[in-house]
Enzyme design. Structure first.
Site, mmCIF file in Angstrom:
data_model
loop_
_atom_site.group_PDB
_atom_site.id
_atom_site.type_symbol
_atom_site.label_atom_id
_atom_site.label_comp_id
_atom_site.label_asym_id
_atom_site.label_seq_id
_atom_site.Cartn_x
_atom_site.Cartn_y
_atom_site.Cartn_z
ATOM 1 N N GLY A 14 -0.193 -11.830 0.609
ATOM 2 C CA GLY A 14 -1.495 -12.235 0.088
ATOM 3 C C GLY A 14 -2.640 -12.196 1.092
ATOM 4 O O GLY A 14 -3.630 -12.904 0.930
ATOM 5 N N ASN A 16 -4.705 -9.751 1.394
ATOM 6 C CA ASN A 16 -5.861 -9.224 0.643
ATOM 7 C C ASN A 16 -6.431 -10.283 -0.293
ATOM 8 O O ASN A 16 -7.656 -10.348 -0.480
ATOM 9 C CB ASN A 16 -5.476 -7.967 -0.132
ATOM 10 C CG ASN A 16 -5.475 -6.741 0.755
ATOM 11 O OD1 ASN A 16 -6.540 -6.251 1.133
ATOM 12 N ND2 ASN A 16 -4.297 -6.275 1.135
ATOM 13 N N MET A 93 3.295 -5.343 -6.508
ATOM 14 C CA MET A 93 4.279 -4.286 -6.288
ATOM 15 C C MET A 93 4.958 -3.765 -7.558
ATOM 16 O O MET A 93 5.970 -3.082 -7.469
ATOM 17 C CB MET A 93 5.321 -4.750 -5.271
ATOM 18 C CG MET A 93 4.735 -5.010 -3.891
ATOM 19 S SD MET A 93 3.807 -3.579 -3.228
ATOM 20 C CE MET A 93 3.291 -4.223 -1.637
ATOM 21 N N ILE A 95 4.557 -1.402 -11.024
ATOM 22 C CA ILE A 95 3.704 -0.413 -11.693
ATOM 23 C C ILE A 95 3.499 -0.874 -13.132
ATOM 24 O O ILE A 95 4.427 -1.353 -13.792
ATOM 25 C CB ILE A 95 4.342 0.992 -11.613
ATOM 26 C CG1 ILE A 95 4.231 1.479 -10.160
ATOM 27 C CG2 ILE A 95 3.644 1.973 -12.563
ATOM 28 C CD1 ILE A 95 4.823 2.839 -9.905
ATOM 29 N N LEU A 96 2.261 -0.765 -13.606
ATOM 30 C CA LEU A 96 1.941 -1.209 -14.969
ATOM 31 C C LEU A 96 1.985 0.002 -15.905
ATOM 32 O O LEU A 96 1.539 1.098 -15.542
ATOM 33 C CB LEU A 96 0.557 -1.861 -14.990
ATOM 34 C CG LEU A 96 0.463 -3.145 -14.145
ATOM 35 C CD1 LEU A 96 -0.985 -3.563 -13.924
ATOM 36 C CD2 LEU A 96 1.261 -4.284 -14.789
ATOM 37 N N HIS A 112 -4.918 0.387 -2.102
ATOM 38 C CA HIS A 112 -3.759 1.158 -1.650
ATOM 39 C C HIS A 112 -3.951 1.503 -0.168
ATOM 40 O O HIS A 112 -5.038 1.941 0.225
ATOM 41 C CB HIS A 112 -3.602 2.435 -2.488
ATOM 42 C CG HIS A 112 -2.380 3.199 -2.097
ATOM 43 N ND1 HIS A 112 -1.112 2.827 -2.490
ATOM 44 C CD2 HIS A 112 -2.221 4.287 -1.287
ATOM 45 C CE1 HIS A 112 -0.229 3.652 -1.961
ATOM 46 N NE2 HIS A 112 -0.881 4.550 -1.230
ATOM 47 N N GLU A 180 -6.882 -4.631 8.652
ATOM 48 C CA GLU A 180 -8.029 -5.280 9.313
ATOM 49 C C GLU A 180 -9.321 -4.477 9.176
ATOM 50 O O GLU A 180 -10.373 -5.019 8.905
ATOM 51 C CB GLU A 180 -7.743 -5.457 10.809
ATOM 52 C CG GLU A 180 -6.903 -6.673 11.107
ATOM 53 C CD GLU A 180 -6.567 -6.791 12.594
ATOM 54 O OE1 GLU A 180 -5.858 -7.736 12.931
ATOM 55 O OE2 GLU A 180 -6.996 -5.935 13.396
ATOM 56 N N ALA A 182 -9.898 -1.727 7.174
ATOM 57 C CA ALA A 182 -10.255 -1.102 5.897
ATOM 58 C C ALA A 182 -10.001 -2.031 4.699
ATOM 59 O O ALA A 182 -10.942 -2.468 4.039
ATOM 60 C CB ALA A 182 -9.504 0.220 5.735
ATOM 61 N N GLU A 183 -8.745 -2.381 4.424
ATOM 62 C CA GLU A 183 -8.426 -3.096 3.174
ATOM 63 C C GLU A 183 -9.213 -4.386 2.991
ATOM 64 O O GLU A 183 -9.801 -4.622 1.930
ATOM 65 C CB GLU A 183 -6.930 -3.427 3.114
ATOM 66 C CG GLU A 183 -6.042 -2.220 3.037
ATOM 67 C CD GLU A 183 -4.589 -2.609 2.838
ATOM 68 O OE1 GLU A 183 -4.279 -3.377 1.933
ATOM 69 O OE2 GLU A 183 -3.742 -2.120 3.619
HETATM 70 C C1 GAR Z 1 -1.266 -4.119 1.428
HETATM 71 O O1 GAR Z 1 -1.247 -3.256 2.522
HETATM 72 C C2 GAR Z 1 -1.585 -3.356 0.159
HETATM 73 O O2 GAR Z 1 -2.517 -2.341 0.331
HETATM 74 C C3 GAR Z 1 -0.235 -2.786 -0.180
HETATM 75 O O3 GAR Z 1 0.679 -3.809 0.135
HETATM 76 C C4 GAR Z 1 0.134 -4.664 1.142
HETATM 77 C C5 GAR Z 1 0.102 -6.072 0.613
HETATM 78 O O4 GAR Z 1 -0.287 -6.992 1.601
HETATM 79 N N1 GAR Z 1 -0.177 -2.369 -1.555
HETATM 80 C C6 GAR Z 1 0.501 -1.318 -1.959
HETATM 81 O O5 GAR Z 1 1.184 -0.631 -1.232
HETATM 82 C C7 GAR Z 1 0.392 -1.021 -3.440
HETATM 83 N N2 GAR Z 1 0.761 0.328 -3.723
HETATM 84 P P1 GAR Z 1 -0.859 -8.426 1.221
HETATM 85 O O6 GAR Z 1 0.123 -9.077 0.246
HETATM 86 O O7 GAR Z 1 -0.850 -9.151 2.551
HETATM 87 O O8 GAR Z 1 -2.237 -8.278 0.642
#
Ligand code: GAR
Length: 210
Positions: A14, A16, A93, A95-96, A112, A180, A182-183
């Site tokens: 979590g 993000n 995680m 897919i819908l 992503h 850090e 980008a996301e």
């Molecule tokens: C993140 O890097 C996100 O982009 C990736 O999983 C991680 C989750 O981290 N998502 C995918 O790969 C989806 N295809 P977080 O739970 O710390 O946000």
């Protein structure tokens, strides 16, 4: 002005989700409000982050559902009972299905951890994405926020940011840099862009017809 009601769907750490909560507190995310955190797994750190921020949460465990259809019926019920208008997938995680997604056209966004169309689609998630990028020897990776449609990681791109890959990188060090740099920056900005558009266009904006 009323804020767009946002649900954040999670499955793990979590970080993000935390970036979205922080963006809400700092005013970067201002057109929408996170009113629900939905997890596909019990006991994950993301649920603690929601509790610490005083945000309602629920678990719809994929494992405890007999089928994808049951899982999605339960997800849909949670989203509807909270009056959700925008769904943010933040490390979710599962897919819908096309059927589920068609009810939420232009109302689901996903982060992503690569520059789509590289290293994306079924089987590419979490650390696997970074392992694949390192194996290929790319010199640049990054993150993408996109709308979710029936093709895994195939929906319209909203924001994208590149991040350098270094020779000494491990999947973990690359993952950390992509998060850090980008996301954690892109996802709150994209959520604000989409929430603002939904709010300004009201019911006419890509509204699901349920
Ligand atoms: C993140 O890097 C996100 O982009 C990736 O999983 C991680 C989750 O981290 N998502 C995918 O790969 C989806 N295809 P977080 O739970 O710390 O946000």
């Amino acid at each position: 002005m009323l804020k767009v009601r946002i649900a954040v769907l999670v499955s793990g750490g979590g970080t993000n989700l935390q970036a979205l909560i922080d963006a809400q507190q700092s005013g970067i995310l201002k057109s929408g409000e996170i009113v629900l955190v939905l997890s596909s797994k019990e006991g994950v750190r993301a649920l603690e982050r929601a509790a610490a921020a005083g945000i309602d949460s629920a678990v719809v465990s994929r494992k405890s559902c007999a089928s994808q259809a049951e899982f999605e019926t339960r997800l849909q019920a949670e989203l509807e009972s909270s009056g959700i208008e925008l769904v943010v997938l933040a490390g979710f995680m599962s897919i819908l299905s096309a059927e589920f997604v068609s009810k939420w056209q232009k109302r689901i966004i996903n982060v992503h951890p690569s520059l789509i169309p590289s290293f994306c689609g079924e089987g590419y998630y979490g650390l696997r994405v970074h392992e694949a990028a390192l194996k290929k020897g790319v010199k640049v990776s990054g993150a993408t926020v996109h709308f979710v449609n029936e093709i895994p990681d195939g929906g319209e791109i909203i924001l994208q940011r590149a991040v350098p890959v270094y020779k000494k990188d491990s999947p973990e060090s690359l993952q950390r840099r992509v998060m850090e740099r980008a996301e954690w920056k892109l996802l709150p900005r994209a959520a604000e862009l989409v929430a603002k558009k939904i709010r300004s266009e009201g019911d006419s904006y890509g509204k699901h017809d349920q």
